[in-house]
Scaffold this motif. Structure first.
Motif, short mmCIF file in Angstrom:
data_model
loop_
_atom_site.label_atom_id
_atom_site.label_comp_id
_atom_site.label_asym_id
_atom_site.label_seq_id
_atom_site.Cartn_x
_atom_site.Cartn_y
_atom_site.Cartn_z
N SER A 13 -19.96 38.79 24.13
CA SER A 13 -19.62 38.57 24.12
C SER A 13 -19.65 37.74 22.90
CB SER A 13 -20.13 39.87 24.39
OG SER A 13 -20.79 39.84 25.60
N GLY A 14 -19.64 36.66 22.89
CA GLY A 14 -19.43 35.64 21.88
C GLY A 14 -20.20 34.39 22.20
N PHE A 15 -19.54 33.22 22.12
CA PHE A 15 -20.29 31.99 22.37
C PHE A 15 -20.70 31.92 23.83
CE2 PHE A 15 -16.98 29.88 24.70
CZ PHE A 15 -15.82 30.43 24.22
N ASP A 16 -21.75 31.26 24.09
CA ASP A 16 -22.27 31.08 25.45
C ASP A 16 -21.53 29.93 26.10
OD1 ASP A 16 -23.64 30.66 27.77
OD2 ASP A 16 -25.64 30.66 26.84
N ALA A 17 -20.85 30.20 27.22
CA ALA A 17 -20.03 29.18 27.87
C ALA A 17 -20.88 27.99 28.32
CB ALA A 17 -19.29 29.77 29.07
N SER A 18 -22.18 28.19 28.51
CA SER A 18 -23.03 27.09 28.93
C SER A 18 -23.50 26.25 27.76
CB SER A 18 -24.25 27.64 29.69
OG SER A 18 -25.05 28.43 28.81
N ASP A 19 -23.21 26.71 26.56
CA ASP A 19 -23.64 26.01 25.35
C ASP A 19 -22.41 25.82 24.47
OD1 ASP A 19 -24.96 24.86 23.28
OD2 ASP A 19 -25.82 26.72 22.51
N PRO A 20 -21.74 24.66 24.53
CA PRO A 20 -20.48 24.48 23.84
C PRO A 20 -20.55 24.90 22.38
CG PRO A 20 -20.98 22.57 25.18
CD PRO A 20 -22.20 23.45 25.22
N ALA A 21 -19.50 25.64 21.97
CA ALA A 21 -19.45 26.09 20.58
C ALA A 21 -19.37 24.88 19.66
CB ALA A 21 -18.23 26.98 20.37
N PRO A 22 -20.13 24.88 18.61
CA PRO A 22 -20.17 23.70 17.75
C PRO A 22 -18.91 23.55 16.92
CG PRO A 22 -21.43 25.48 16.78
CD PRO A 22 -21.00 25.96 18.14
N GLU A 76 -12.19 21.92 15.12
CA GLU A 76 -12.65 21.06 16.20
C GLU A 76 -12.42 21.76 17.53
OE1 GLU A 76 -11.88 16.64 18.20
OE2 GLU A 76 -10.83 17.24 16.36
N VAL A 77 -13.45 21.80 18.37
CA VAL A 77 -13.36 22.37 19.71
C VAL A 77 -12.84 21.29 20.65
CG1 VAL A 77 -14.62 23.43 21.62
CG2 VAL A 77 -15.22 23.99 19.25
N ILE A 78 -11.61 21.48 21.17
CA ILE A 78 -10.99 20.50 22.05
C ILE A 78 -11.45 20.67 23.49
CG2 ILE A 78 -8.78 19.60 22.88
CD1 ILE A 78 -9.25 19.12 19.92
N ASP A 79 -11.59 21.93 23.90
CA ASP A 79 -11.96 22.21 25.28
C ASP A 79 -12.60 23.59 25.35
OD1 ASP A 79 -12.12 21.82 28.08
OD2 ASP A 79 -10.30 23.00 28.38
N GLN A 80 -13.44 23.79 26.37
CA GLN A 80 -14.10 25.07 26.55
C GLN A 80 -14.40 25.25 28.03
OE1 GLN A 80 -17.46 25.56 24.06
NE2 GLN A 80 -18.21 27.40 25.08
N GLN A 81 -14.02 26.41 28.59
CA GLN A 81 -14.24 26.62 30.01
C GLN A 81 -14.14 28.10 30.36
OE1 GLN A 81 -10.82 25.38 32.55
NE2 GLN A 81 -9.89 24.66 30.65
N GLU A 93 -13.72 33.80 29.04
CA GLU A 93 -14.28 32.64 28.37
C GLU A 93 -13.17 32.11 27.46
OE1 GLU A 93 -17.72 33.79 26.23
OE2 GLU A 93 -18.88 34.35 28.01
N THR A 94 -12.85 30.83 27.59
CA THR A 94 -11.75 30.27 26.80
C THR A 94 -12.22 29.08 25.99
OG1 THR A 94 -10.90 28.59 28.35
CG2 THR A 94 -10.26 30.88 28.76
N VAL A 95 -11.58 28.86 24.86
CA VAL A 95 -11.85 27.70 24.02
C VAL A 95 -10.55 27.28 23.36
CG1 VAL A 95 -12.53 29.12 22.04
CG2 VAL A 95 -13.31 26.75 22.18
N THR A 96 -10.28 25.99 23.34
CA THR A 96 -9.09 25.43 22.69
C THR A 96 -9.52 24.76 21.40
OG1 THR A 96 -8.03 25.06 24.84
CG2 THR A 96 -7.11 23.89 22.94
#
Length: 231
Positions: free
Chosen positions: A74-83, A89-94, A100-103
């Motif tokens: 996949s991509g970034f690990d949801a348990s490890d917030p994308a830097p 800027e990462v506003i939200d991640q869940q 897997e979503t990131v705002t």
């Protein structure tokens, strides 16, 4: 809702390809609350609103055409917030359902483009100027991909709830992965009729409808009307 200033947008997409290649980036006016909608939501909605046409014959064998709306039940690990990276800027991640979503927020199109690709949301090079268009309009971006191990069959409609006074359908970025004449159907539910503010409002020529075959050529008539209105 014009009284409370919020927009709830439920979106369904159709995807063909491998689960690992699925990446969906949606420009939004403000960071949304993200949830999953029922799979048959749009099927039921379309059944109740789909235009149907037929010819009604009277006893004197004189015909008169009627157009009507038929209703049916996949991509970034949801348990490890994308830097955060330079310009992004990462506003939200869940995790939401199988996604897997990131705002994200950015003032640099190239930085955002590089961030998406580095985190598994592969974007073609031609998307760069389109991303820049939305950045110039102060938009945020919701990026989604399937969780590791999830299947394409787990793709479900997504609901985005936002505090905003205006509904926006981000078609410009959508065209990157679109097929020719790809249908986009939009339902607006509210207290008044809705019309576009930055695109032409198009009406079809009902004389071109195949009335004797229940409007089987409706999509073709719509496509012709759109093309005649400069697409």
């Amino acid at each position: 809702n014009p009284l409370t200033g919020d927009v709830t947008a439920t979106i369904r997409i159709f995807y063909q390809g491998a689960a690992d290649d699925f990446a969906w980036v949606v420009p939004v006016s403000v960071p949304p609350e993200i949830s999953i909608a029922p799979q048959d939501f749009f099927d039921r909605l379309r059944q109740r609103t789909r235009p149907n046409y037929y010819v009604q014959w009277d006893e004197e064998s004189q015909c008169s055409p009627w157009g009507m709306m038929l209703e049916s039940d996949s991509g970034f690990d949801a348990s490890d917030p994308a830097p955060n990276a330079g310009g992004v800027e990462v506003i939200d991640q869940q995790d939401v359902g199988a996604y897997e979503t990131v705002t994200l927020e950015s003032d640099d199109a190239e930085a955002l483009y590089n961030w998406l690709n580095a985190n598994g949301f592969d974007q073609p090079e031609e998307s760069l100027p389109l991303i820049e268009h939305y950045i110039k309009n102060d938009m945020f971006f919701v990026a989604m991909k399937l969780k590791r191990g999830a299947d394409v069959g787990e793709i479900q409609p997504v609901t985005l709830k936002m505090q905003s006074w205006e509904a926006c359908v981000p078609l410009i970025l959508t065209r990157i992965a679109a097929t020719p004449d790809m249908p986009v159907r939009i339902w607006m539910l509210g207290q008044a009729r809705a019309v576009p503010t930055n695109w032409l409002h198009v009406e079809i020529n009902e004389k071109k409808i195949d009335w004797f075959n229940y409007g089987s050529n409706y999509d073709d008539v719509v496509t012709q009307a759109i093309n005649e209105a400069s697409g």
